[in-house]
Design a protein around this motif. Structure first.
Motif, PDB file in Angstrom:
ATOM      1  N   ARG A  85       0.628  -1.216   0.190  1.00 13.01           N
ATOM      2  CA  ARG A  85       0.096   0.031   0.126  1.00 13.01           C
ATOM      3  C   ARG A  85       1.042   1.340   0.025  1.00 13.01           C
ATOM      4  O   ARG A  85       0.448   2.269  -0.677  1.00 13.01           O
ATOM      5  N   LEU A  89       0.609   3.967  -2.812  1.00 17.56           N
ATOM      6  CA  LEU A  89       0.388   5.675  -2.635  1.00 17.56           C
ATOM      7  C   LEU A  89       1.687   6.286  -3.080  1.00 17.56           C
ATOM      8  O   LEU A  89       1.499   7.527  -3.610  1.00 17.56           O
ATOM      9  N   ALA A 110      -7.470   6.749  -3.894  1.00 20.79           N
ATOM     10  CA  ALA A 110      -7.094   5.999  -2.645  1.00 20.79           C
ATOM     11  C   ALA A 110      -8.057   5.462  -1.745  1.00 20.79           C
ATOM     12  O   ALA A 110      -8.173   4.271  -1.393  1.00 20.79           O
ATOM     13  N   ASP A 114      -8.642   1.196  -1.322  1.00 24.37           N
ATOM     14  CA  ASP A 114      -8.725   0.905   0.121  1.00 24.37           C
ATOM     15  C   ASP A 114     -10.025   0.171   0.504  1.00 24.37           C
ATOM     16  O   ASP A 114     -10.100  -0.935   1.044  1.00 24.37           O
ATOM     17  N   GLN A 220      -3.271  14.147   3.365  1.00 24.73           N
ATOM     18  CA  GLN A 220      -2.255  13.280   2.586  1.00 24.73           C
ATOM     19  C   GLN A 220      -1.408  12.484   3.317  1.00 24.73           C
ATOM     20  O   GLN A 220      -1.073  11.203   3.115  1.00 24.73           O
ATOM     21  N   LEU A 223      -2.437   9.540   5.259  1.00 23.79           N
ATOM     22  CA  LEU A 223      -2.829   8.236   4.686  1.00 23.79           C
ATOM     23  C   LEU A 223      -1.434   7.023   4.764  1.00 23.79           C
ATOM     24  O   LEU A 223      -1.670   6.033   4.684  1.00 23.79           O
TER      25      LEU A 223
END
Length: 430
Positions: A85, A89, A110, A114, A220, A223
């Motif tokens: 992940r 990203l 995103a 998810d 951001q 995340l």
């Protein structure tokens, strides 16, 4: 103008559209704000007046829809490992920046990924499947949620992002797979939508241009820690990021009060049991870690992106030394009985210049205490760095320069690179 989209576009983005305002409720300050735009000179601002009768009920629906479709972090990590992940990203941060996609597209993609990987039952995912589904999520986000205007047709965008290695027909088939898995519930609210909604009334304040960009950067950044990102409601997480940004740039206490008032429209119990304060502390700790030299790959690319002048170079700002004073201005704005502190909350941030209006001895006493805390904090960090077993809070994965691995040709879309390591200081392959 603090955002690429209007507050109207952010507020009306819900899956269940309420028809009218609930009877018997007094219009909120946000509703009155939109009503005051009816006689505005700008036609774009006059359009916002149509939301005056709907703003309150839509804000509640926005929060309810976000909570309904928020993925479970534990299921997500079982379906998509943390390292995979992070690399996904990282690719999104680079590719979207090169393609000049709007910031909202990043959050849309995103959240789609998810939600998909957190769904049960799971499927065996190969490298090719992950590539197709990542591109498919981008396609769904472009079509449904981002209001992005691409200069190229969608087929050419997918071909360019996939480096001519993924068939467009395969991407469309993967898009249908995602839609079926999510039961066609797409376009759900993201933290960026709450950021635009909570910032609607801040245009009347003479705020620093860094506020919106800094709040966007913090969202951001959150995340990077999937457990923290989905632990709190998106409305609370966004409010914490916005309050941190307002405090660090020395915004007036009235601006903090506006954020808290509008947050209550989304989530009435946001400040119960100290949830907002706890979220602010954890986000502050995450920001402090991002300011250190050891970063994971996603945080590194995120800091490079937000170091640009177009985003006001907010990633170059140092995190506050302590979040103790961050909510002081907010509570002061919400409670008129508290004494006025002016811009004293700005003393927690040592990277900004002092306000010229600070001439009283009280203001300088706050500066003196902030400096003492700064020295103590740096001493704690110095001792901690010399320990043999440093503790990494919040689960943020740190990757030192010696741990960087040479990527494969297929690593462009978030796949785990090869395990061969390179020596520190050696050049990495593109």
């Amino acid at each position: 103008m603090i955002s690429s989209r209007s507050p109207r576009q952010a507020i009306v983005r819900t899956s269940n559209w309420p028809k009218t305002m609930e009877d018997g409720l007094k219009p909120s300050m946000l509703s009155r704000y939109f009503a005051s735009q009816r006689k505005h000179v700008s036609p774009e601002e006059r359009i916002q007046a149509t939301l005056s009768d709907l703003a309150d009920s839509v804000c509640r629906t926005l929060h309810q829809t976000s909570q309904k479709h928020k993925p479970c972090a534990r299921y997500l990590l079982e379906g998509l490992p943390r390292v995979d992940r992070q690399e996904t990203l990282a690719w999104m941060a680079q590719a979207f920046d090169v393609m000049n996609f709007p910031q909202t597209l990043f959050f849309d993609t995103a959240l789609l990924l998810d939600r998909y990987y957190a769904c049960l039952p799971r499927e065996d995912l190969s490298t090719a499947d992950s590539q197709r589904r990542l591109l498919a999520a981008v396609c769904v986000a472009i079509k449904t949620g981002s209001n992005a205007e691409t200069q190229l047709p969608l087929r050419q965008v997918v071909t360019h992002l996939g480096h001519d290695e993924v068939s467009f027909d395969d991407v469309i088939a993967a898009e249908l797979c995602i839609l079926r898995k999510l039961r066609y519930d797409v376009g759900t609210p993201t933290p960026y939508d709450f950021l635009e909604a909570l910032s609607a009334r801040l245009k009347d304040f003479q705020l620093s241009p860094e506020n919106f960009s800094l709040a966007d950067y913090l969202l951001q950044l959150s995340l990077a820690d999937v457990i923290f990102h989905y632990r709190y409601p998106h409305a609370v997480l966004t409010a914490a990021a916005l309050l941190l940004a307002l405090s660090c740039t020395g915004a007036a206490s009235a601006a903090h009060g506006v954020v808290l008032e509008d947050l209550a429209l989304h989530c009435e119990d946001a400040d119960q049991n100290g949830m907002l304060a706890q979220c602010s502390r954890e986000l502050h700790a995450l920001w402090t870690m991002a300011c250190s030299q050891e970063q994971n790959l996603y945080v590194h690319h995120l800091k490079v992106k937000f170091a640009k002048r177009s985003l006001h170079a907010v990633s170059l700002l140092q995190a506050p030394l302590t979040p103790a004073l961050l909510l002081c201005g907010a509570r002061q704005g919400a409670n008129p009985d508290l004494p006025e502190l002016g811009n004293s909350s700005m003393t927690a941030y040592s990277g900004l210049r002092l306000n010229k209006a600070w001439t009283s001895s009280t203001a300088f006493s706050y500066v003196r205490r902030a400096t003492d805390r700064e020295r103590l904090w740096h001493e704690i960090l110095r001792v901690a760095k010399g320990s043999q077993a440093p503790v990494t809070p919040l689960g943020l994965d740190r990757i030192s320069q010696a741990d960087y691995r040479r990527p494969r040709a297929a690593s462009w879309c978030g796949q785990r690179p090869a395990r061969t390591t390179v020596k520190a200081g050696a050049a990495r392959s593109p």
